[in-house]
Design an enzyme around this catalytic site. Structure first.
Site: not given
Ligand code: UT7
Length: 326
Positions: A113, A253, A283
């Site tokens: 990225c 980004h 993204n």
């Molecule tokens: O471009 C390259 C660099 N990449 C980035 O900068 C991305 C960085 N990371 C992020 O932007 C975020 O971590 C994500 C958007 C990928 C995820 O967001 P998060 O707030 O970190 O969510 P999480 O992974 O902590 O998940 C929270 C909850 C989980 O459920 P439980 O364990 O709390 O019950 C996940 O299973 O959300 C759940 N979850 C979803 N629910 C509905 C994960 N993906 C989804 C989804 N829809 N698509």
């Protein structure tokens, strides 16, 4: 002193749209979750039979037209991408061929990225050397080609797009003024695509194990993205004696609206100075920054101070201080 100025910009975004509603029919997700956690409403998808160079070529053709440049006068073409058309030849070669660029050297840059800011640094140094006067920097990705539509934690994040700029020498106080770039390979386990390279060439096993898709541990990446993009953006501001009033634009980004807002806040910038279009495109990896510049072009004025910042796989990250040249 010779500097590299951006003298023209183009971009290409494929027409087809994949909305959050569409995704919620494929995986267990919702518009509400994606908008709250990431800030994406929809993303654009390139046709299956097309490649990254098809988007790059459209962006480059626009740059050639806008800068009144004949393809045969281009001396260097650099393409930043993680989703090359092929392992080889390079996407730069494919793009050059589609644009009639016949007298240039060219190659790809793989910095995930952060690809555009890496390529801008490299292209800028070709200009500063004094040897080259017309350098194309293209960047973009067909992220949908490496996205696993069975994995709800990554499939809402990515889309397809590309952009390109022309770099030319200037002796004015504009162009690429400063840059800080980093790489740290210690976090490979948290963000990668292992299949298809020399350690895991494509095989039935790599396909069965979903190794040809992006793998990301979102929380780890999120934490590093916020702190590293914010730190490097503040560092480049301070060492160029810029403050929240003299910075005109932050061009971050576009990976997550919460990351973008956190970086803008750390820099003390009012939200109207921060370019955000993640809701429309998601993204697009190396494509996000040039697509922002392209969409905001009409609002940019000569002498505007822009901070470009990115973070991605590698990890790679950094910031570029750019003074807009037209
Ligand atoms: O471009 C390259 C660099 N990449 C980035 O900068 C991305 C960085 N990371 C992020 O932007 C975020 O971590 C994500 C958007 C990928 C995820 O967001 P998060 O707030 O970190 O969510 P999480 O992974 O902590 O998940 C929270 C909850 C989980 O459920 P439980 O364990 O709390 O019950 C996940 O299973 O959300 C759940 N979850 C979803 N629910 C509905 C994960 N993906 C989804 C989804 N829809 N698509």
């Amino acid at each position: 002193m010779i500097r590299a100025a951006i003298t023209g910009i183009g971009a290409y975004i494929p027409e087809a749209i994949l909305t959050n509603e569409d995704l919620s029919k494929i995986v267990d997700t919702s518009d509400e979750w994606i908008m709250t956690r990431v800030g994406i409403k929809e993303r654009h998808v390139l046709a299956k039979e097309k490649g990254t160079s098809d988007m790059g070529a459209e962006a480059v053709k626009l740059v050639l037209e806008k800068t009144n440049t004949k393809p045969e006068d281009v001396e260097v073409i650099i393409f930043a991408t993680t989703t090359p058309d092929y392992i080889f030849p390079s996407t730069a070669a494919m793009t050059a061929e589609k644009c009639g660029i016949k007298n240039a050297l060219g190659f790809d840059i793989q910095a995930a990225c952060s690809g555009f800011i890496y390529a801008l640094e490299v292209g800028s140094n070709f200009i500063k050397s004094g040897k080259y006067k017309k350098v194309i920097v293209a960047a973009g990705d067909k992220m949908t080609s490496i996205t696993n539509y069975k994995d709800r934690t990554t499939c809402p994040l990515f889309g397809d797009a590309a952009g390109a700029v022309m770099l030319e020498p200037t002796e004015e106080e504009v162009g690429v003024m400063d840059s800080i770039l980093h790489i740290d390979g210690a976090f490979t386990a948290h963000l990668h695509m292992y299949g298809g390279g020399s350690i895991h060439p494509a095989s039935h096993e790599t396909v069965d194990k979903d190794m040809h898709y992006v793998y990301q541990e979102g929380q780890v990446v999120f934490k590093h993205a916020v702190s590293k993009m914010a730190d490097v953006s503040v560092e480049i501001m301070e060492r160029n004696h810029l403050n929240n009033e003299t910075v005109d634009w932050l061009v971050p980004h576009q990976a997550n609206i919460r990351i973008i807002e956190a970086v803008g806040n750390r820099m003390g910038l009012s939200p109207d100075k921060v370019m955000v279009n993640i809701q429309k495109y998601g993204n697009t990896s190396a494509g996000t920054i040039p697509v922002c510049l392209y969409e905001w072009e009409s609002q940019l004025k000569k002498g505007d101070n822009l901070i470009l910042t990115a973070f991605g796989g590698g990890f790679t990250w950094g910031a570029v201080y750019l003074k807009w040249a037209y």
